[in-house]
Design an enzyme around this catalytic site. Sequence first.
Site, short mmCIF file in Angstrom:
data_model
loop_
_atom_site.label_atom_id
_atom_site.label_comp_id
_atom_site.label_asym_id
_atom_site.label_seq_id
_atom_site.Cartn_x
_atom_site.Cartn_y
_atom_site.Cartn_z
N ASP A 111 49.28 36.77 58.82
CA ASP A 111 48.32 36.45 59.87
C ASP A 111 48.57 37.26 61.14
O ASP A 111 47.66 37.82 61.71
CB ASP A 111 48.32 34.93 60.17
N ASP A 114 54.44 39.68 65.37
CA ASP A 114 54.97 39.43 66.72
C ASP A 114 56.33 40.11 66.87
O ASP A 114 56.40 41.27 67.27
CB ASP A 114 55.04 37.92 66.95
N LYS A 142 50.47 41.26 68.19
CA LYS A 142 50.67 41.00 69.61
C LYS A 142 51.19 42.24 70.31
O LYS A 142 51.89 43.04 69.73
CB LYS A 142 51.68 39.85 69.79
N PHE A 163 50.31 32.75 72.83
CA PHE A 163 50.35 31.91 71.64
C PHE A 163 48.91 31.56 71.23
O PHE A 163 48.15 31.01 72.01
CB PHE A 163 51.16 30.64 71.89
N ASP A 170 48.73 28.26 63.31
CA ASP A 170 48.90 26.84 63.63
C ASP A 170 49.73 26.58 64.88
O ASP A 170 50.49 27.44 65.34
CB ASP A 170 49.63 26.14 62.49
N ARG A 176 44.75 25.17 61.98
CA ARG A 176 44.59 26.30 61.06
C ARG A 176 43.14 26.47 60.62
O ARG A 176 42.70 27.56 60.30
CB ARG A 176 45.46 26.11 59.81
P1 IMP Z 1 57.21 37.56 63.65
O1 IMP Z 1 58.13 37.25 62.51
O2 IMP Z 1 57.86 37.27 64.99
O3 IMP Z 1 56.58 38.93 63.59
O4 IMP Z 1 56.03 36.51 63.64
C1 IMP Z 1 55.22 36.39 62.59
C2 IMP Z 1 55.04 34.95 62.18
O5 IMP Z 1 55.22 34.01 63.25
C3 IMP Z 1 53.62 34.83 61.73
O6 IMP Z 1 53.58 34.89 60.32
C4 IMP Z 1 53.18 33.49 62.26
O7 IMP Z 1 53.32 32.52 61.25
C5 IMP Z 1 54.09 33.15 63.38
N1 IMP Z 1 53.45 33.40 64.69
C6 IMP Z 1 53.67 34.44 65.53
N2 IMP Z 1 52.93 34.35 66.64
C7 IMP Z 1 52.18 33.23 66.50
C8 IMP Z 1 51.17 32.60 67.34
O8 IMP Z 1 50.79 33.07 68.43
N3 IMP Z 1 50.62 31.46 66.86
C9 IMP Z 1 50.99 30.90 65.67
N4 IMP Z 1 51.92 31.46 64.85
C10 IMP Z 1 52.51 32.62 65.27
MG MG Z 2 53.45 33.08 59.17
#
Ligand code: IMP
Ligand code: MG
Length: 193
Positions: A111, A114, A142, A163, A170, A176
């Site tokens: 999805d 980040d 992001k 966020f 979610d 969701r």
């Molecule tokens: P990362 O591992 O930090 O790149 O983040 C990725 C995962 O964190 C995604 O698969 C999302 O499930 C969750 N995530 C990151 N940012 C958000 C947000 O703004 N809202 C909800 N879930 C997020």
């Molecule tokens: Mg995720």
Amino acid sequence: MMHRTGQMDSDIARVVITRAQIESRVRELAEQIVADHERLPADGEGITIIAVLTGAMIFCSDLMRAMPMRMKIGLLGVSSYPGTSVRTQGARLLTERTGDLRGRHVLVVDDILDSGSTLHLVKGMLNEHSPASVKACVLLRKQTEQARRTAVEYVGFDIPDEFVVGYGLDYDDYYRNLRDVVTLRREVIAGLG
Ligand code: IMP
Ligand code: MG
């Protein structure tokens, strides 16, 4: 008839990406992925799409139905924002149902990108299965330094470092099923800001 949405609508602060924008971008991404795959040397086997649960379930189901090609689908369960967290707590692999990936072209679908820790974990794990290739597709990215440094082949939208929820994303497993990607009002999010 009155529509009761269980207060979801009144929790929204701002719509970041509308359902119409998502719909048209998903179609473009699907076309691009199919075209790129067709350029690969003769591969009649199609690809394996790996949906990263739970956040990617809605995006992935729309994306794959916009791709008229042979494909298998596998699932990985990863948790990084458990419960009411709004910052990553580090990605953890919970479920693994990928099927046999040896020699296959794999597309990871998530999805949002980040910190990159989810993609890093997932790609590393998938590469141990000797696939022909591993690419990644995220609906949202992001605007963070870490996200920019993470390799990802297909990105739907670049969004501010806020966020967001909806279209699979979610807060505490709620929201969701919203059809747009939105931010939530501060009062709704316990630990925000
Ligand atoms: P990362 O591992 O930090 O790149 O983040 C990725 C995962 O964190 C995604 O698969 C999302 O499930 C969750 N995530 C990151 N940012 C958000 C947000 O703004 N809202 C909800 N879930 C997020
Ligand atoms: Mg995720």
